[in-house]
Design a protein around this motif. Sequence first.
Motif, mmCIF file in Angstrom:
data_model
loop_
_atom_site.group_PDB
_atom_site.id
_atom_site.type_symbol
_atom_site.label_atom_id
_atom_site.label_comp_id
_atom_site.label_asym_id
_atom_site.label_seq_id
_atom_site.Cartn_x
_atom_site.Cartn_y
_atom_site.Cartn_z
ATOM 1 N N VAL A 321 1.830 0.051 -2.692
ATOM 2 C CA VAL A 321 2.363 1.127 -1.867
ATOM 3 C C VAL A 321 1.860 0.947 -0.448
ATOM 4 O O VAL A 321 0.683 0.626 -0.234
ATOM 5 C CB VAL A 321 1.946 2.518 -2.406
ATOM 6 C CG1 VAL A 321 2.470 3.621 -1.486
ATOM 7 C CG2 VAL A 321 2.468 2.732 -3.823
ATOM 8 N N ALA A 323 1.922 2.413 3.754
ATOM 9 C CA ALA A 323 2.155 3.473 4.731
ATOM 10 C C ALA A 323 2.148 2.839 6.116
ATOM 11 O O ALA A 323 1.778 1.674 6.290
ATOM 12 C CB ALA A 323 1.082 4.555 4.617
ATOM 13 N N SER A 375 0.681 10.623 4.474
ATOM 14 C CA SER A 375 1.352 9.486 3.839
ATOM 15 C C SER A 375 0.389 8.703 2.970
ATOM 16 O O SER A 375 0.745 8.254 1.875
ATOM 17 C CB SER A 375 1.959 8.566 4.908
ATOM 18 O OG SER A 375 2.908 9.252 5.701
ATOM 19 N N GLY A 379 0.784 8.145 -0.877
ATOM 20 C CA GLY A 379 0.799 6.785 -1.420
ATOM 21 C C GLY A 379 -0.245 6.587 -2.503
ATOM 22 O O GLY A 379 0.009 5.929 -3.515
ATOM 23 N N VAL A 397 -3.732 1.944 -0.945
ATOM 24 C CA VAL A 397 -2.534 1.927 -0.101
ATOM 25 C C VAL A 397 -2.794 1.029 1.105
ATOM 26 O O VAL A 397 -3.822 1.161 1.775
ATOM 27 C CB VAL A 397 -2.170 3.346 0.366
ATOM 28 C CG1 VAL A 397 -0.944 3.320 1.273
ATOM 29 C CG2 VAL A 397 -1.918 4.245 -0.838
ATOM 30 N N GLN A 399 -1.436 -0.684 4.871
ATOM 31 C CA GLN A 399 -0.732 -0.191 6.055
ATOM 32 C C GLN A 399 -0.231 -1.335 6.917
ATOM 33 O O GLN A 399 -0.866 -2.385 7.007
ATOM 34 C CB GLN A 399 -1.659 0.701 6.890
ATOM 35 C CG GLN A 399 -2.062 1.995 6.212
ATOM 36 C CD GLN A 399 -3.025 2.795 7.052
ATOM 37 O OE1 GLN A 399 -4.231 2.728 6.857
ATOM 38 N NE2 GLN A 399 -2.480 3.557 8.008
ATOM 39 N N ILE A 413 6.392 6.691 2.753
ATOM 40 C CA ILE A 413 5.751 5.560 2.085
ATOM 41 C C ILE A 413 6.801 4.533 1.682
ATOM 42 O O ILE A 413 7.976 4.862 1.521
ATOM 43 C CB ILE A 413 4.945 5.990 0.836
ATOM 44 C CG1 ILE A 413 5.859 6.672 -0.190
ATOM 45 C CG2 ILE A 413 3.761 6.844 1.220
ATOM 46 C CD1 ILE A 413 5.171 6.962 -1.524
#
Length: 460
Positions: A321, A323, A375, A379, A397, A399, A413
């Motif tokens: 996942v 963000a 977010s 996530g 998560v 980025q 996300i």
Amino acid sequence: MEFNRRRLISAAGGTLLLSLAPWQIASGAKLVNVRMWPAEEYTRVTIETDEPLKFKHFFVRSASPLRLVIDIEGLALTERVKRLIADVKPDDPYISAMRIGQFKPGVVRLVMDLKADVKPEVFLLKPFANYQYRLVFDIYPVHPKDEIGAILAGSQEGNLLTDSLSSSNSEDPLADVLAGLANPNAPKTRPALSASKGKDDKAAKKPSAKDTQTPAKSAPAKKTQSEDQIIIVVDPGHGGEDPGAIGRRKTQEKVVVLQIARRLAKLISAEPGMKAVLTRNSDHFVSLGGRVAIARRVKAHLLVSIHADAWVKSNVRGSSVFALSQKGATSAAARWLAKNQNESDLIGGVNISTVNKQVASVLVDMTSSWTIGYSLGLGTAVLQELRAINKLHKTAVEQAGFAVLKGQGIPSILVETAFISNPSEEQLLKNANHQQKLARAILTGIKKQLAADTTLTRQG
């Protein structure tokens, strides 16, 4: 040899009578392929050649049906060209027939019989990735059937950003909705917190007793059902000319993520107080700006973009996942993935003459530390649910600067459901039961985050 002859070129639903001589057959760019992507939102026709083409287009409104005529210079007219052009899908919503013939030396004329009044975009794309030169015809309806179609047709383009920013009196409309959803007996509104940088960023002004008193004669404000709903935009990645990643068994990312997205949207809309909006519900291309525009236009509270990752090594697997990041990617892999996803417009094909307006209107990074923070929480909740049905590629998560996560000003996300380049995960991605499990896991993660964070206090 007969130097003056007449040839009839026919195609589904129409004919074109042309006068040809042997020396009039054009020679020039060679056709690579012709592709057609019919959808309710718009129809795309692509002519791919090994050299760039010159063109002009116009309507013949006196004809019945209405016709769109495109004169193309530099295309060699062959039997294969005519055969591919004539192969029109009968269920196309806007084009009933296409035909092509030699108009004059060096110029081939393409004629489209139309089912409705349209506003076409015709443009040329330079070679990119596996594609050579592409002449693209995007056939948009003058009167779109729904709001999503109107956004993609660009009819609201100039006002997308302004309208979205002025659509709510609250500086935190998501928190207002969530407060009521988490506690049905709680007041439906709360003091708005300042989202600007300054002294009052970290605290809201407390209402006085006078402020909280309700005048005796004032009637309680009525809220519509849509105002009480959390609107979640579900964004299936890629589509149309952009297949996304392709598995060892030729499974296309755009196909499986649409199937998962449809399942997720159905589950969301079945939940009380929630509504899902898909950025695409068929196999057609939606630009990154178009996806952002849809989220802003429908006043979305959350956005979830669905993808299926790929890597050069087929043994790499797992769900991830992502963000948005304000400071750069958290890993080299995240940076590489964001770069690939952000090239979707170049692969799918965006009209360069309009992209600047779209970017200026909707691809404006309006994220804040609050948006990114929420977010990340969202996530993390989704990632924890995905752990139960699939191995995780990354346990936290990640980025990066994904364009599709910019501009909404809302928590967003990007879920990489699995590695389509891994044969076993490719097989799972095609499995209906596994798709449903993925959709259910994402929804459960969303609901847990909504329940866990109902205050959504903005950080300055």
